[in-house]
Design a protein around this motif. Structure first.
Motif, PDB file in Angstrom:
ATOM      1  N   ASN A 146       0.847  -1.295   0.158  1.00 43.76           N
ATOM      2  CA  ASN A 146       0.110   0.064   0.087  1.00 43.76           C
ATOM      3  C   ASN A 146       0.941   1.130   0.192  1.00 43.76           C
ATOM      4  O   ASN A 146       0.596   2.107  -0.805  1.00 43.76           O
ATOM      5  N   ARG A 147       2.031   1.307   0.809  1.00 46.96           N
ATOM      6  CA  ARG A 147       2.792   2.471   1.038  1.00 46.96           C
ATOM      7  C   ARG A 147       3.665   2.552  -0.468  1.00 46.96           C
ATOM      8  O   ARG A 147       4.177   3.706  -0.435  1.00 46.96           O
ATOM      9  N   ASN A 148       3.964   1.643  -1.166  1.00 44.24           N
ATOM     10  CA  ASN A 148       4.738   1.825  -2.293  1.00 44.24           C
ATOM     11  C   ASN A 148       4.240   2.765  -3.023  1.00 44.24           C
ATOM     12  O   ASN A 148       5.182   3.091  -4.143  1.00 44.24           O
ATOM     13  N   VAL A 149       3.020   2.985  -3.249  1.00 39.05           N
ATOM     14  CA  VAL A 149       2.722   3.836  -4.282  1.00 39.05           C
ATOM     15  C   VAL A 149       3.025   5.375  -4.048  1.00 39.05           C
ATOM     16  O   VAL A 149       3.287   6.071  -4.896  1.00 39.05           O
ATOM     17  N   GLU A 151       6.605   6.586   5.296  1.00 38.17           N
ATOM     18  CA  GLU A 151       6.574   6.103   7.034  1.00 38.17           C
ATOM     19  C   GLU A 151       5.681   6.762   7.561  1.00 38.17           C
ATOM     20  O   GLU A 151       5.145   6.171   8.734  1.00 38.17           O
ATOM     21  N   ARG A 152       5.392   7.760   7.491  1.00 46.29           N
ATOM     22  CA  ARG A 152       4.021   8.602   8.315  1.00 46.29           C
ATOM     23  C   ARG A 152       2.930   8.384   8.015  1.00 46.29           C
ATOM     24  O   ARG A 152       1.926   9.048   8.434  1.00 46.29           O
ATOM     25  N   PHE A 153       2.365   7.502   7.080  1.00 47.05           N
ATOM     26  CA  PHE A 153       1.096   7.035   6.660  1.00 47.05           C
ATOM     27  C   PHE A 153       1.003   5.440   7.101  1.00 47.05           C
ATOM     28  O   PHE A 153       1.912   4.699   6.834  1.00 47.05           O
ATOM     29  N   ALA A 154      -0.042   5.140   7.665  1.00 46.00           N
ATOM     30  CA  ALA A 154      -0.271   4.025   8.173  1.00 46.00           C
ATOM     31  C   ALA A 154      -1.280   2.896   7.156  1.00 46.00           C
ATOM     32  O   ALA A 154      -2.338   4.015   6.706  1.00 46.00           O
ATOM     33  N   HIS A 155      -0.838   2.011   6.860  1.00 43.28           N
ATOM     34  CA  HIS A 155      -1.918   0.904   6.071  1.00 43.28           C
ATOM     35  C   HIS A 155      -3.217   0.967   6.849  1.00 43.28           C
ATOM     36  O   HIS A 155      -3.142   0.551   8.153  1.00 43.28           O
ATOM     37  N   ARG A 157     -17.535  -4.762   0.330  1.00 43.86           N
ATOM     38  CA  ARG A 157     -16.116  -4.471  -0.275  1.00 43.86           C
ATOM     39  C   ARG A 157     -15.083  -3.943   1.015  1.00 43.86           C
ATOM     40  O   ARG A 157     -15.432  -3.642   1.910  1.00 43.86           O
ATOM     41  N   ILE A 158     -13.988  -4.705   0.803  1.00 46.15           N
ATOM     42  CA  ILE A 158     -12.828  -4.233   1.338  1.00 46.15           C
ATOM     43  C   ILE A 158     -12.108  -2.840   0.904  1.00 46.15           C
ATOM     44  O   ILE A 158     -12.225  -2.506  -0.312  1.00 46.15           O
ATOM     45  N   GLU A 159     -11.937  -1.840   2.004  1.00 44.27           N
ATOM     46  CA  GLU A 159     -11.559  -0.530   1.421  1.00 44.27           C
ATOM     47  C   GLU A 159      -9.777  -0.560   2.017  1.00 44.27           C
ATOM     48  O   GLU A 159      -9.788  -0.962   3.099  1.00 44.27           O
ATOM     49  N   MET A 160      -9.079  -0.318   1.235  1.00 43.56           N
ATOM     50  CA  MET A 160      -7.766   0.019   1.678  1.00 43.56           C
ATOM     51  C   MET A 160      -7.485   1.657   1.574  1.00 43.56           C
ATOM     52  O   MET A 160      -7.747   2.360   0.616  1.00 43.56           O
ATOM     53  N   HIS A 161      -6.736   2.161   2.643  1.00 44.72           N
ATOM     54  CA  HIS A 161      -6.357   3.515   2.880  1.00 44.72           C
ATOM     55  C   HIS A 161      -4.915   3.711   3.225  1.00 44.72           C
ATOM     56  O   HIS A 161      -4.416   2.611   4.002  1.00 44.72           O
ATOM     57  N   LEU A 162      -4.513   4.700   3.048  1.00 46.93           N
ATOM     58  CA  LEU A 162      -3.306   5.345   3.774  1.00 46.93           C
ATOM     59  C   LEU A 162      -3.566   6.636   4.821  1.00 46.93           C
ATOM     60  O   LEU A 162      -4.409   7.394   4.091  1.00 46.93           O
ATOM     61  N   VAL A 163      -3.417   6.080   5.997  1.00 44.26           N
ATOM     62  CA  VAL A 163      -3.998   7.262   7.091  1.00 44.26           C
ATOM     63  C   VAL A 163      -2.684   7.889   7.339  1.00 44.26           C
ATOM     64  O   VAL A 163      -1.918   7.511   8.024  1.00 44.26           O
ATOM     65  N   SER A 164      -2.693   9.186   7.416  1.00 39.05           N
ATOM     66  CA  SER A 164      -1.980  10.363   7.948  1.00 39.05           C
ATOM     67  C   SER A 164      -1.799  10.080   9.457  1.00 39.05           C
ATOM     68  O   SER A 164      -2.683  10.300   9.961  1.00 39.05           O
ATOM     69  N   GLU A 165      -0.526   9.756  10.018  1.00 42.37           N
ATOM     70  CA  GLU A 165      -0.289   9.683  11.297  1.00 42.37           C
ATOM     71  C   GLU A 165       0.040  11.053  11.930  1.00 42.37           C
ATOM     72  O   GLU A 165      -0.021  11.191  13.217  1.00 42.37           O
ATOM     73  N   THR A 166       0.307  11.993  11.152  1.00 43.81           N
ATOM     74  CA  THR A 166       0.731  13.355  11.670  1.00 43.81           C
ATOM     75  C   THR A 166       0.314  14.439  10.819  1.00 43.81           C
ATOM     76  O   THR A 166      -0.208  14.226   9.876  1.00 43.81           O
ATOM     77  N   SER A 167       0.576  15.596  11.262  1.00 47.49           N
ATOM     78  CA  SER A 167       0.239  16.786  10.585  1.00 47.49           C
ATOM     79  C   SER A 167       1.603  16.989   9.492  1.00 47.49           C
ATOM     80  O   SER A 167       2.670  16.843   9.864  1.00 47.49           O
ATOM     81  N   GLN A 168       1.125  16.913   8.247  1.00 47.39           N
ATOM     82  CA  GLN A 168       2.467  16.800   7.275  1.00 47.39           C
ATOM     83  C   GLN A 168       1.867  17.356   5.964  1.00 47.39           C
ATOM     84  O   GLN A 168       0.607  17.616   5.637  1.00 47.39           O
ATOM     85  N   ARG A 169       2.806  17.621   5.017  1.00 48.07           N
ATOM     86  CA  ARG A 169       2.341  18.150   3.818  1.00 48.07           C
ATOM     87  C   ARG A 169       3.202  17.319   2.618  1.00 48.07           C
ATOM     88  O   ARG A 169       4.157  16.978   2.888  1.00 48.07           O
ATOM     89  N   ILE A 170       2.402  16.921   1.570  1.00 46.65           N
ATOM     90  CA  ILE A 170       2.989  16.658   0.266  1.00 46.65           C
ATOM     91  C   ILE A 170       3.018  17.432  -0.670  1.00 46.65           C
ATOM     92  O   ILE A 170       2.223  18.350  -0.882  1.00 46.65           O
ATOM     93  N   PRO A 200      -3.634  14.659  11.220  1.00 48.44           N
ATOM     94  CA  PRO A 200      -3.803  13.487  11.539  1.00 48.44           C
ATOM     95  C   PRO A 200      -5.135  12.732  11.327  1.00 48.44           C
ATOM     96  O   PRO A 200      -6.183  13.360  11.605  1.00 48.44           O
ATOM     97  N   GLY A 201      -5.072  11.329  10.738  1.00 48.24           N
ATOM     98  CA  GLY A 201      -6.345  10.929  10.324  1.00 48.24           C
ATOM     99  C   GLY A 201      -6.760  11.032   9.114  1.00 48.24           C
ATOM    100  O   GLY A 201      -7.844  10.482   8.709  1.00 48.24           O
ATOM    101  N   ASP A 202      -6.470  12.020   8.445  1.00 49.95           N
ATOM    102  CA  ASP A 202      -6.904  12.149   6.917  1.00 49.95           C
ATOM    103  C   ASP A 202      -6.294  10.745   6.199  1.00 49.95           C
ATOM    104  O   ASP A 202      -5.231  10.327   6.268  1.00 49.95           O
ATOM    105  N   THR A 203      -7.185  10.571   5.355  1.00 45.09           N
ATOM    106  CA  THR A 203      -6.806   9.262   4.321  1.00 45.09           C
ATOM    107  C   THR A 203      -6.771   9.604   2.918  1.00 45.09           C
ATOM    108  O   THR A 203      -7.386  10.356   2.342  1.00 45.09           O
ATOM    109  N   LEU A 204      -5.884   8.768   2.442  1.00 43.20           N
ATOM    110  CA  LEU A 204      -5.799   8.759   0.845  1.00 43.20           C
ATOM    111  C   LEU A 204      -6.319   7.349   0.689  1.00 43.20           C
ATOM    112  O   LEU A 204      -5.763   6.193   1.123  1.00 43.20           O
ATOM    113  N   HIS A 205      -7.545   7.260  -0.034  1.00 47.87           N
ATOM    114  CA  HIS A 205      -8.345   5.823  -0.282  1.00 47.87           C
ATOM    115  C   HIS A 205      -7.549   5.297  -1.706  1.00 47.87           C
ATOM    116  O   HIS A 205      -7.700   5.831  -2.831  1.00 47.87           O
ATOM    117  N   THR A 206      -6.937   4.159  -1.549  1.00 44.24           N
ATOM    118  CA  THR A 206      -6.304   3.588  -2.594  1.00 44.24           C
ATOM    119  C   THR A 206      -6.775   2.230  -3.161  1.00 44.24           C
ATOM    120  O   THR A 206      -6.141   1.983  -4.538  1.00 44.24           O
TER     121      THR A 206
END
Length: 323
Positions: free
Chosen positions: A220-223, A238-242, A252-265, A276-282
């Motif tokens: 999941n994080r590899n993307v 590494e700051r995103f949790a599966h 359906r199964i849903e997969m997300h990457l969940v931000s563990e901190t305040s951060q910027r891409i 913290p808690g914002d997700t990217l639905h993958t």
């Protein structure tokens, strides 16, 4: 989100040309509400290798269950496909399951594996060609969800689709119907063999997408790692949790990457803030009942035929003829 400055738009256009849409879709996915990304972008060379590892994990039942069905029912499946068939596999990956079909089929006319991960596909196809020298194998690198040009079908051959692994579950139901209709145009009436994961105990589903070894988490994080490497994205994978769970009402199964901190891409001149808690639905992986899938296939213009299941009825293979 503000419109990107002209230089960022230019950089995005150049990167889109170089990376086949990943740049555009990554930026648009981060700008969407909710944030999302198409699962096809998991499958660079590293992601394809991680997925092969997932398929061998004890928790991940779909691969070994489908292989078991193919082995047990290969003669019946070959009878549906018929002699002299050219097989087109959508999302072929490591082309392992096709071996079971090629061994069972009578005088197969050829094999066309399609996959978005070119390096991985060519290596797998070359190994397959060494083991089956009499069968023409013509790999096609591309996105099978988009219009794609296939090699010619030999005169007199029947072109048959093969879509194993329950990959159709990654599509929203309406998109699944559109894909099946599009595939039918390429198959010219030859039919389709398709694997479909079935509704089952949520605990078993949860375990399959949250393995103890953490391989699915790395997949999941590899993307994000891919975005760093290919797009020069400034981010910290590494700051995103599966996070994967079974959404029972939607089956359906849903997969997300969940931000563990305040951060910027930061990517291609665009900035995206996560709290913290914002997700990217993958990814989604829809599960079907047999009757529900057969109805979906009818909606796409197919006539559902034989269906094969494992003894636990956890997975199914369907023969779909053309209406």
């Amino acid at each position: 989100m503000d419109r990107p400055p002209a230089y960022a738009t230019s950089r995005l256009a150049r990167s889109h040309t170089a990376h086949g849409g990943f740049a555009r879709d990554f930026v648009e996915g981060l700008a969407a509400h909710p944030r999302r990304l198409a699962p096809k972008y998991f499958y660079d060379t590293a992601g394809s290798a991680l997925f092969d590892h997932i398929c061998a994990l004890p928790e991940y039942y779909p691969t070994r269950t489908e292989i078991g069905i193919l082995r047990a029912c290969s003669e019946d499946i070959a009878a549906c496909i018929g002699p002299g068939a050219q097989i087109v596999e959508f999302g072929a990956g490591s082309v392992l399951k096709i071996r079971l079909l090629l061994d069972a089929l009578h005088s197969p006319a050829g094999f066309i594996p399609i996959d978005i991960s070119g390096e991985h596909l060519h290596a797998a196809a070359a190994a397959l060609q060494r083991d089956y020298p009499a069968i023409p194998i013509e790999p096609v690198v591309g996105d099978f969800t988009a219009p794609i040009t296939l090699p010619a079908c030999p005169a007199g051959a029947r072109r048959v689709g093969f879509f194993p692994g329950s990959s159709l579950g990654n599509f929203e139901p309406d998109d699944a119907i559109r894909f099946l209709r599009h595939a039918a145009e390429n198959l010219h009436g030859g039919g389709m063999l398709i694997g479909i994961d079935l509704v089952k105990d949520p605990a078993r589903l949860h375990a399959a997408y949250n393995d103890a070894a953490g391989v699915t988490a790395a997949f999941n994080r590899n993307v994000l790692v891919r975005a760093q490497r290919e797009l020069g994205a400034e981010l910290a994978p590494e700051r995103f949790a599966h996070y994967a769970f079974y959404n029972a009402p939607l089956r359906r199964i849903e997969m997300h990457l969940v931000s563990e901190t305040s951060q910027r891409i930061v990517v291609l001149g665009r900035r995206f803030d996560f709290t913290p808690g914002d997700t990217l639905h993958t990814e989604n992986s829809y599960k079907y009942t047999i009757d529900d899938f057969r109805e979906l296939a009818r909606s796409a213009g197919y006539s559902p035929g034989a269906c094969w299941c494992d003894p636990d009825r956890s997975f199914s293979l369907h023969w779909l003829a053309m209406q």
